[in-house]
Write a protein that holds these residues in place. Structure first.
Motif, PDB file in Angstrom:
ATOM      1  N   ARG A 245     -26.872 -14.787 -54.686  1.00  0.00           N
ATOM      2  CA  ARG A 245     -27.729 -13.661 -54.332  1.00  0.00           C
ATOM      3  C   ARG A 245     -27.121 -12.869 -53.177  1.00  0.00           C
ATOM      4  NH1 ARG A 245     -33.159 -17.218 -54.061  1.00  0.00           N
ATOM      5  NH2 ARG A 245     -31.545 -18.669 -53.327  1.00  0.00           N
ATOM      6  N   TYR A 246     -27.366 -11.563 -53.216  1.00  0.00           N
ATOM      7  CA  TYR A 246     -26.821 -10.658 -52.199  1.00  0.00           C
ATOM      8  C   TYR A 246     -27.958  -9.888 -51.530  1.00  0.00           C
ATOM      9  CZ  TYR A 246     -22.693 -11.581 -55.028  1.00  0.00           C
ATOM     10  OH  TYR A 246     -21.691 -12.201 -55.731  1.00  0.00           O
ATOM     11  N   TYR A 247     -27.868  -9.801 -50.202  1.00  0.00           N
ATOM     12  CA  TYR A 247     -28.888  -9.096 -49.433  1.00  0.00           C
ATOM     13  C   TYR A 247     -28.205  -8.067 -48.528  1.00  0.00           C
ATOM     14  CZ  TYR A 247     -31.244 -13.501 -50.631  1.00  0.00           C
ATOM     15  OH  TYR A 247     -31.739 -14.600 -51.295  1.00  0.00           O
ATOM     16  N   PRO A 248     -28.672  -6.823 -48.534  1.00  0.00           N
ATOM     17  CA  PRO A 248     -28.084  -5.844 -47.614  1.00  0.00           C
ATOM     18  C   PRO A 248     -28.464  -6.195 -46.173  1.00  0.00           C
ATOM     19  CG  PRO A 248     -29.989  -4.911 -48.725  1.00  0.00           C
ATOM     20  CD  PRO A 248     -29.735  -6.245 -49.379  1.00  0.00           C
ATOM     21  N   LEU A 249     -27.487  -6.111 -45.287  1.00  0.00           N
ATOM     22  CA  LEU A 249     -27.756  -6.407 -43.883  1.00  0.00           C
ATOM     23  C   LEU A 249     -28.716  -5.387 -43.292  1.00  0.00           C
ATOM     24  CD1 LEU A 249     -27.306  -8.053 -41.362  1.00  0.00           C
ATOM     25  CD2 LEU A 249     -25.060  -6.982 -41.086  1.00  0.00           C
ATOM     26  N   SER A 250     -28.615  -4.157 -43.747  1.00  0.00           N
ATOM     27  CA  SER A 250     -29.542  -3.111 -43.328  1.00  0.00           C
ATOM     28  C   SER A 250     -29.924  -2.258 -44.527  1.00  0.00           C
ATOM     29  CB  SER A 250     -28.916  -2.219 -42.248  1.00  0.00           C
ATOM     30  OG  SER A 250     -29.702  -1.068 -42.019  1.00  0.00           O
ATOM     31  N   PRO A 251     -31.209  -1.955 -44.689  1.00  0.00           N
ATOM     32  CA  PRO A 251     -31.612  -1.095 -45.812  1.00  0.00           C
ATOM     33  C   PRO A 251     -31.161   0.348 -45.630  1.00  0.00           C
ATOM     34  CG  PRO A 251     -33.484  -1.511 -44.380  1.00  0.00           C
ATOM     35  CD  PRO A 251     -32.364  -2.392 -43.884  1.00  0.00           C
ATOM     36  N   TYR A 252     -30.697   0.663 -44.429  1.00  0.00           N
ATOM     37  CA  TYR A 252     -30.290   2.038 -44.129  1.00  0.00           C
ATOM     38  C   TYR A 252     -28.775   2.265 -44.286  1.00  0.00           C
ATOM     39  CZ  TYR A 252     -34.914   1.800 -42.037  1.00  0.00           C
ATOM     40  OH  TYR A 252     -36.252   1.601 -41.839  1.00  0.00           O
ATOM     41  N   ALA A 253     -28.045   1.228 -44.696  1.00  0.00           N
ATOM     42  CA  ALA A 253     -26.589   1.351 -44.834  1.00  0.00           C
ATOM     43  C   ALA A 253     -26.242   2.035 -46.149  1.00  0.00           C
ATOM     44  CB  ALA A 253     -25.924  -0.017 -44.733  1.00  0.00           C
ATOM     45  N   VAL A 254     -26.569   3.310 -46.231  1.00  0.00           N
ATOM     46  CA  VAL A 254     -26.306   4.114 -47.423  1.00  0.00           C
ATOM     47  C   VAL A 254     -25.592   5.388 -46.984  1.00  0.00           C
ATOM     48  CG1 VAL A 254     -27.295   5.350 -49.370  1.00  0.00           C
ATOM     49  CG2 VAL A 254     -28.368   3.231 -48.565  1.00  0.00           C
ATOM     50  N   CYS A 255     -24.427   5.633 -47.548  1.00  0.00           N
ATOM     51  CA  CYS A 255     -23.681   6.850 -47.231  1.00  0.00           C
ATOM     52  C   CYS A 255     -24.073   7.932 -48.232  1.00  0.00           C
ATOM     53  CB  CYS A 255     -22.172   6.598 -47.299  1.00  0.00           C
ATOM     54  SG  CYS A 255     -21.189   8.103 -47.078  1.00  0.00           S
ATOM     55  N   PRO A 256     -24.771   8.976 -47.791  1.00  0.00           N
ATOM     56  CA  PRO A 256     -25.201  10.021 -48.731  1.00  0.00           C
ATOM     57  C   PRO A 256     -24.037  10.742 -49.392  1.00  0.00           C
ATOM     58  CG  PRO A 256     -25.573  10.715 -46.462  1.00  0.00           C
ATOM     59  CD  PRO A 256     -25.210   9.272 -46.417  1.00  0.00           C
ATOM     60  N   ASN A 257     -22.912  10.840 -48.688  1.00  0.00           N
ATOM     61  CA  ASN A 257     -21.742  11.509 -49.259  1.00  0.00           C
ATOM     62  C   ASN A 257     -21.153  10.723 -50.423  1.00  0.00           C
ATOM     63  OD1 ASN A 257     -21.349  13.848 -47.315  1.00  0.00           O
ATOM     64  ND2 ASN A 257     -21.417  12.124 -45.908  1.00  0.00           N
ATOM     65  N   MET A 258     -21.168   9.394 -50.307  1.00  0.00           N
ATOM     66  CA  MET A 258     -20.645   8.557 -51.380  1.00  0.00           C
ATOM     67  C   MET A 258     -21.509   8.619 -52.634  1.00  0.00           C
ATOM     68  SD  MET A 258     -17.798   6.826 -51.093  1.00  0.00           S
ATOM     69  CE  MET A 258     -16.586   6.282 -49.877  1.00  0.00           C
ATOM     70  N   LYS A 259     -22.748   9.072 -52.471  1.00  0.00           N
ATOM     71  CA  LYS A 259     -23.656   9.111 -53.614  1.00  0.00           C
ATOM     72  C   LYS A 259     -23.683  10.471 -54.297  1.00  0.00           C
ATOM     73  CE  LYS A 259     -24.784   4.960 -52.406  1.00  0.00           C
ATOM     74  NZ  LYS A 259     -23.912   3.866 -52.878  1.00  0.00           N
ATOM     75  N   MET A 260     -22.831  11.390 -53.880  1.00  0.00           N
ATOM     76  CA  MET A 260     -22.854  12.738 -54.458  1.00  0.00           C
ATOM     77  C   MET A 260     -22.261  12.798 -55.855  1.00  0.00           C
ATOM     78  SD  MET A 260     -22.089  15.286 -51.258  1.00  0.00           S
ATOM     79  CE  MET A 260     -23.266  15.421 -49.903  1.00  0.00           C
ATOM     80  N   ASN A 261     -21.440  11.814 -56.213  1.00  0.00           N
ATOM     81  CA  ASN A 261     -20.917  11.790 -57.575  1.00  0.00           C
ATOM     82  C   ASN A 261     -21.946  11.203 -58.527  1.00  0.00           C
ATOM     83  OD1 ASN A 261     -18.177  12.831 -57.844  1.00  0.00           O
ATOM     84  ND2 ASN A 261     -17.634  11.289 -56.319  1.00  0.00           N
ATOM     85  N   SER A 262     -21.925  11.678 -59.746  1.00  0.00           N
ATOM     86  CA  SER A 262     -22.824  11.209 -60.800  1.00  0.00           C
ATOM     87  C   SER A 262     -22.086  11.290 -62.127  1.00  0.00           C
ATOM     88  CB  SER A 262     -24.079  12.078 -60.843  1.00  0.00           C
ATOM     89  OG  SER A 262     -23.724  13.414 -61.215  1.00  0.00           O
ATOM     90  N   LEU A 263     -22.710  10.806 -63.182  1.00  0.00           N
ATOM     91  CA  LEU A 263     -22.103  10.949 -64.509  1.00  0.00           C
ATOM     92  C   LEU A 263     -21.868  12.416 -64.833  1.00  0.00           C
ATOM     93  CD1 LEU A 263     -24.168   8.346 -66.586  1.00  0.00           C
ATOM     94  CD2 LEU A 263     -21.866   8.075 -65.637  1.00  0.00           C
ATOM     95  N   GLU A 264     -22.797  13.274 -64.402  1.00  0.00           N
ATOM     96  CA  GLU A 264     -22.680  14.700 -64.685  1.00  0.00           C
ATOM     97  C   GLU A 264     -21.501  15.336 -63.950  1.00  0.00           C
ATOM     98  OE1 GLU A 264     -26.757  13.451 -65.707  1.00  0.00           O
ATOM     99  OE2 GLU A 264     -25.515  13.152 -63.926  1.00  0.00           O
ATOM    100  N   THR A 265     -21.318  14.968 -62.671  1.00  0.00           N
ATOM    101  CA  THR A 265     -20.202  15.580 -61.931  1.00  0.00           C
ATOM    102  C   THR A 265     -18.858  15.120 -62.490  1.00  0.00           C
ATOM    103  OG1 THR A 265     -20.127  13.831 -60.229  1.00  0.00           O
ATOM    104  CG2 THR A 265     -21.562  15.725 -59.799  1.00  0.00           C
ATOM    105  N   VAL A 266     -18.783  13.868 -62.929  1.00  0.00           N
ATOM    106  CA  VAL A 266     -17.532  13.366 -63.515  1.00  0.00           C
ATOM    107  C   VAL A 266     -17.257  14.077 -64.840  1.00  0.00           C
ATOM    108  CG1 VAL A 266     -16.349  11.342 -64.449  1.00  0.00           C
ATOM    109  CG2 VAL A 266     -17.735  11.124 -62.370  1.00  0.00           C
TER     110      VAL A 266
END
Length: 299
Positions: A245-266
């Protein structure tokens, strides 16, 4: 036809390869030919025989692929996806540091612009920063732009490191308090963190790894893991090592820039061949020397 089928068809027609960083959305990782950290993907960009490289990450990653592959078309599906840490330093800042510390070689974390790389002697990634610093001939190093990675490297070298005061906002959000809470909530689980984290977080961890280092570690441990890096990596961890099992150390450790790609953008990147990354040759050749030297040092 589904978007995934479109991507597969377009990729074949364009003779393309899709590279995705470990922090990308799960669906983007799933359609990629290779998923990895910045070092591993740099190697794949050089070794692959594709005519087109679609790089799903942030801007400096696509730039690095273009620097290393002038004869290939490198596409960035989300050109607006920047790296805040990379923008914390400029080429002029590096020149200032070289004047301030004459004789010290410049070690440049790959999380930086092409212009900054061009002013540097050698690049490094989180997986080989210590090895790169120890490979230097002199006794001093200028390390840009990440102060936390510089602090980590300083623990394993006798060389004096002059660190620029940049940092990754996503990793910097993770605190020592998060570690204490996570250990209480998940007794028996190990804490593994990225060296971009704060020094006090690194000191409290059971292990410190690059993202690919985390993947490898997970394959060899029977313990549950508390993950101290951008949460996107948990998708790959669960996919490749589902037994723990994996647990995030912080729920806020999300980079919004890394999430800008999607199936549509590819899909649209392949369909319209956008956005192509072109580095001015006078910058590219100088930056390539720093990246080539990094690849020579290895992990």
């Amino acid at each position: 036809m589904s978007i995934i089928d479109e991507v597969i068809e377009l990729k074949k027609a364009r003779r393309a390869v899709i590279l995705a960083h470990n922090y990308q959305r799960g669906e983007v990782q799933d359609i990629a030919d290779y998923v990895g950290d910045s070092f591993g993907l740099s190697q794949k960009a050089v070794d692959c025989e594709a005519e087109v490289i679609v790089f799903c990450g942030v801007d400096f990653m696509a730039e690095s692929a273009a620097i290393l592959n002038p004869d290939k078309i490198v596409l960035n599906p989300a050109p607006e996806a920047g790296c805040p840490m990379a923008r914390m330093i400029t080429a002029a800042d590096v020149k200032m540091l070289k004047n301030k510390y004459p004789g010290a070689e410049v070690v440049c974390y790959v999380n930086s612009s092409a212009e900054v790389k061009a002013e540097s002697d050698v690049c490094c990634t989180s997986s080989n920063a210590v090895k790169v610093v120890n490979s230097l001939k002199g006794d001093e190093a200028i390390f840009v732009p990440d102060r936390n990675l510089a602090h980590y490297a300083q623990k394993f070298t006798s060389k004096r490191i002059h660190a620029w005061q940049g940092y990754c906002p996503t990793h910097h959000l993770i605190t020592a308090g998060d570690v204490l809470v996570a250990k209480m909530e998940h007794p028996g689980a190990e804490v593994i963190v990225h060296p971009e984290c704060r020094p006090e977080v690194v000191d409290m961890a059971d292990g410190v790894f690059s993202t690919d280092g985390m993947i490898k570690y997970a394959k060899n441990t029977g313990k549950d893991l508390i993950i101290g890096t951008e949460s996107g990596i948990i998708h790959r961890l669960m996919k490749e090592n589902p037994g723990i099992r994996y647990y995030p150390l912080s729920p806020y450790a999300v980079c919004p820039n890394m999430k800008m790609n999607s199936l549509e953008t590819v899909r649209d990147s392949l369909r319209y061949m956008k956005t192509r990354i072109v580095i001015p040759e006078n910058i590219r050749t100088r930056a390539k020397k720093a990246l080539d030297r990094m690849l020579e040092v290895g992990r």
